[in-house]
Design an enzyme around this catalytic site. Structure first.
Site, short mmCIF file in Angstrom:
data_model
loop_
_atom_site.label_atom_id
_atom_site.label_comp_id
_atom_site.label_asym_id
_atom_site.label_seq_id
_atom_site.Cartn_x
_atom_site.Cartn_y
_atom_site.Cartn_z
N LYS A 201 52.37 -40.20 -27.96
CA LYS A 201 53.32 -39.52 -27.09
C LYS A 201 53.60 -40.39 -25.86
CE LYS A 201 53.86 -35.21 -24.54
NZ LYS A 201 53.33 -33.89 -24.23
N GLU A 207 43.24 -46.65 -27.17
CA GLU A 207 42.80 -46.81 -28.57
C GLU A 207 43.99 -47.17 -29.46
OE1 GLU A 207 42.11 -44.23 -26.60
OE2 GLU A 207 40.15 -43.35 -27.05
N GLY A 260 50.57 -32.85 -27.29
CA GLY A 260 50.07 -33.69 -28.37
C GLY A 260 49.45 -32.89 -29.50
N ARG A 261 48.62 -31.90 -29.16
CA ARG A 261 47.91 -31.14 -30.21
C ARG A 261 48.81 -30.11 -30.88
NH1 ARG A 261 46.01 -30.45 -25.17
NH2 ARG A 261 46.08 -28.41 -24.17
N GLU A 346 40.54 -28.32 -26.67
CA GLU A 346 41.32 -29.02 -25.64
C GLU A 346 42.22 -28.01 -24.93
OE1 GLU A 346 42.42 -33.48 -25.92
OE2 GLU A 346 44.32 -32.48 -26.28
N HIS A 377 25.05 -25.79 -48.23
CA HIS A 377 23.86 -26.60 -48.52
C HIS A 377 23.49 -27.47 -47.32
CE1 HIS A 377 23.99 -25.38 -52.73
NE2 HIS A 377 25.29 -25.32 -52.52
N LYS A 498 38.30 -41.48 -19.37
CA LYS A 498 39.23 -42.60 -19.57
C LYS A 498 39.19 -43.54 -18.37
CE LYS A 498 42.77 -40.07 -22.20
NZ LYS A 498 44.14 -39.56 -22.20
O1 F6P Z 1 42.73 -36.88 -25.61
C1 F6P Z 1 43.75 -36.68 -24.72
C2 F6P Z 1 45.09 -36.84 -25.34
O2 F6P Z 1 46.01 -36.88 -24.29
C3 F6P Z 1 45.46 -35.74 -26.33
O3 F6P Z 1 45.89 -34.58 -25.71
C4 F6P Z 1 46.50 -36.42 -27.13
O4 F6P Z 1 46.78 -35.74 -28.31
C5 F6P Z 1 45.84 -37.77 -27.34
O5 F6P Z 1 45.21 -38.04 -26.10
C6 F6P Z 1 46.76 -38.89 -27.73
O6 F6P Z 1 47.77 -39.11 -26.79
P1 F6P Z 1 49.04 -39.98 -27.10
O7 F6P Z 1 49.79 -39.32 -28.20
O8 F6P Z 1 49.82 -40.04 -25.83
O9 F6P Z 1 48.58 -41.34 -27.52
#
Ligand code: F6P
Length: 533
Positions: A201, A207, A260-261, A346, A377, A498
């Site tokens: 987003k 990452e 995002g979620r 979240e 199990h 972060k």
């Molecule tokens: O973990 C925090 C967060 O902002 C989530 O809410 C989001 O889904 C994820 O990181 C990834 O964010 P982005 O889509 O901006 O890379």
């Protein structure tokens, strides 16, 4: 008003502690009908929750008093209910198959939603039929989505869930910054036949950007400049996707009013659409839209997401249970618990109310789970005999996708129903004694029983049903958030880690300054440095 209802609920909770779940069935032969709710072929049974009609009525009254219906309508209308980020919350517009206007600041967002959906469909169809080809003119065989959190968990979960419908290029997912993840995914892939979708987003998530750079270098090593034709992006940050070198016609946007979620319904769902085709993806949206309509239109007392939310509040706040388990008896929902962990924790893992004051009751529970029968199990021992009561949320389809394996499915259903029955019934000492020769063993064979569960049943896990399940849980989280007066749509709690990771990176690389850290962190930095090969 709400205080009076909470007091009534506390009294009802104390009564529930004293009675057995089974006694509720003895007193009401029609309990299954009264304590279940349907939407089409989907049924939520909550008759195995230790709640009676007056307590349920009090919960519905609480929903009314807390303004669940008004706030729900404000969300669907596009009001800025995400107050800490000053944003509307309109993931429902992404699946608004009725195409009725949805206004944000006076502007209808539906033309933009439809435009992106149309571009996604054209792109997905082109990748699937080979008319959008790899740089050597051959069709793409593999798609790697690079994203994390909401830009990963939804598509991963839906791709697995809809495996019987997958007839396009194979979808793979890389999320973790641990190099092992991208290494192992790329190990089996041919750069000449692989398309990467960089989904973020913000297009700043460390990452994702680290993995995207690695992927680009990997593709460029064999394809040179043509590697660019192997990349697409999903983002709200079009300037940043351009800076990364992704052609604008391969960028699929969304909007700040999609969290995002909550984003799998739009461009973030692109890898799913490529895997299962636009038609199935539209069915997925249609299922969610059907749940949206139900949530908007059904009376609160017969409203599936409202009832699931109120049961959550009953268990969390009235009965004091700290967690809940999601237990799909559906192997293809194996990533649903992980998906729901982000959606729920979240969203509702919050300690302050909308106005910033500390909450006055516990909020979001710990959400966890695994598919049955595997979980049986592993951790079900604790669920049956451990010292915590864990409300269980079972789900199972009436039909599998494997008609030749009918016996498997019958066993699956029998196991699912057996677990909720065992949790409810338990086994007392007298009954346990009858099962053993040595009476000393009997206490070990006692099951306390009275352990609550809900069960969601549906005809088959098809795209439409998956859409309904996910939307059901989204709205459940919303209902609970309204009752708790928290903002379910921000996530400030992920920021501090972060920031500290950014500050720690130079120290991990061997830079000076470890002494400015606390003793534990400095000690760990030193220990890791000493072990570094
Ligand atoms: O973990 C925090 C967060 O902002 C989530 O809410 C989001 O889904 C994820 O990181 C990834 O964010 P982005 O889509 O901006 O890379």
């Amino acid at each position: 008003m709400a205080d009076r209802i909470w007091e009534a609920l506390a009294r009802a909770g104390a009564q529930a502690e004293e009675r057995s779940l089974m006694s509720l069935f003895d007193g009401d032969p029609d309990r299954f009908r009264g304590f279940s709710v349907s939407l089409g072929d989907m049924l939520l049974d909550f008759s195995k929750v230790n709640i009676d009609a007056p307590a349920l009525a009090a919960l519905v009254e609480l929903a009314e008093a807390r303004g669940v219906a008004t706030k729900r309508d404000a969300m669907f209308r596009g009001e800025r209910i995400n107050v800490t980020e000053d944003r509307a919350v309109l993931h429902t517009a992404l699946r608004n198959r009725a195409n009725t206007p949805v206004l944000v600041d006076g502007e209808d967002v539906m033309p933009g939603v439809n435009e992106v959906l149309g571009r996604m469909s054209a792109f997905a169809s082109g990748i699937r039929d080979g008319s959008i080809a790899a740089s050597d003119g051959r069709p793409f065989t593999d798609v790697v989505n690079i994203g994390i959190g909401g830009s990963d968990l939804g598509p991963v979960m839906a791709t697995l869930a809809l495996a019987p419908y997958a007839d396009g290029p194979k979808a793979h997912y890389v999320s973790n910054v641990d190099g092992a993840h991208i290494h192992d995914v790329l190990a089996d892939l041919d750069p000449a036949r692989t398309l990467f979708i960089v989904a973020s987003k913000t297009f700043t998530t460390i990452e994702t950007m680290t993995n995207a750079k690695t992927a680009k270098a990997w593709a460029a090593e064999s394809l040179g400049a043509a590697a660019d034709r192997h990349f697409a992006a999903v983002s709200t940050a079009l300037d940043k996707t351009a800076a990364f070198g992704i052609e604008p016609e391969r960028v699929f946007g969304f909007w700040d009013w999609v969290g995002g979620r909550y984003s799998v319904w739009g461009a973030v769902g692109l890898p799913v659409m490529i895997a299962v085709g636009p038609e199935n993806f539209l069915d997925f949206l249609a299922g969610a839209h059907a749940m949206d309509r139900h949530f908007q239109e059904a009376p609160l007392a017969r409203n599936m997401p409202v009832l699931l939310g109120l049961i959550g509040v009953w268990h969390r706040d009235v009965m004091g249970y700290p967690s809940r388990a999601v237990l799909p008896y559906d192997q293809r929902l194996s990533r649903l618990p992980a998906y729901l962990q982000q959606l729920d924790m979240e969203s509702n893992g919050k300690g302050v109310t909308l106005d910033g004051s500390p909450v006055s009751q516990p909020t979001g529970p710990i959400v966890w789970g695994e598919p049955g029968t595997n979980g049986q199990h592993a951790f079900y021992q604790l669920i049956h005999q451990g010292t915590n009561v864990i409300p269980c949320e079972f789900m199972v389809a009436s039909n599998g996708h494997e008609p030749d394996l009918r016996e498997h499915h019958e066993l699956l259903i029998a196991n699912c129903l057996a677990q909720s029955e065992a949790l409810m019934r338990g086994r007392d000492l007298a009954a346990a004694e009858k099962t053993v020769k040595d009476p000393a063993l009997a206490p070990h064979k006692v099951f306390p029983g009275n352990r609550p569960s809900t069960t969601l049943v549906y005809a088959k896990l098809d795209p439409y049903t998956l859409g309904r399940i996910i939307a059901l849980y989204e709205h459940r989280v919303f209902v609970e958030g309204v009752i708790w007066d928290i903002n379910s749509f921000d996530q400030w709690g992920v920021e501090l880690g972060k920031e500290l990771a950014t500050a720690l990176l130079p120290l991990v690389k061997g830079g000076e300054g470890a002494e400015s850290k606390d003793g534990s962190t400095a000690g760990l930095l030193g220990a890791l440095a000493a072990l570094r090969a």
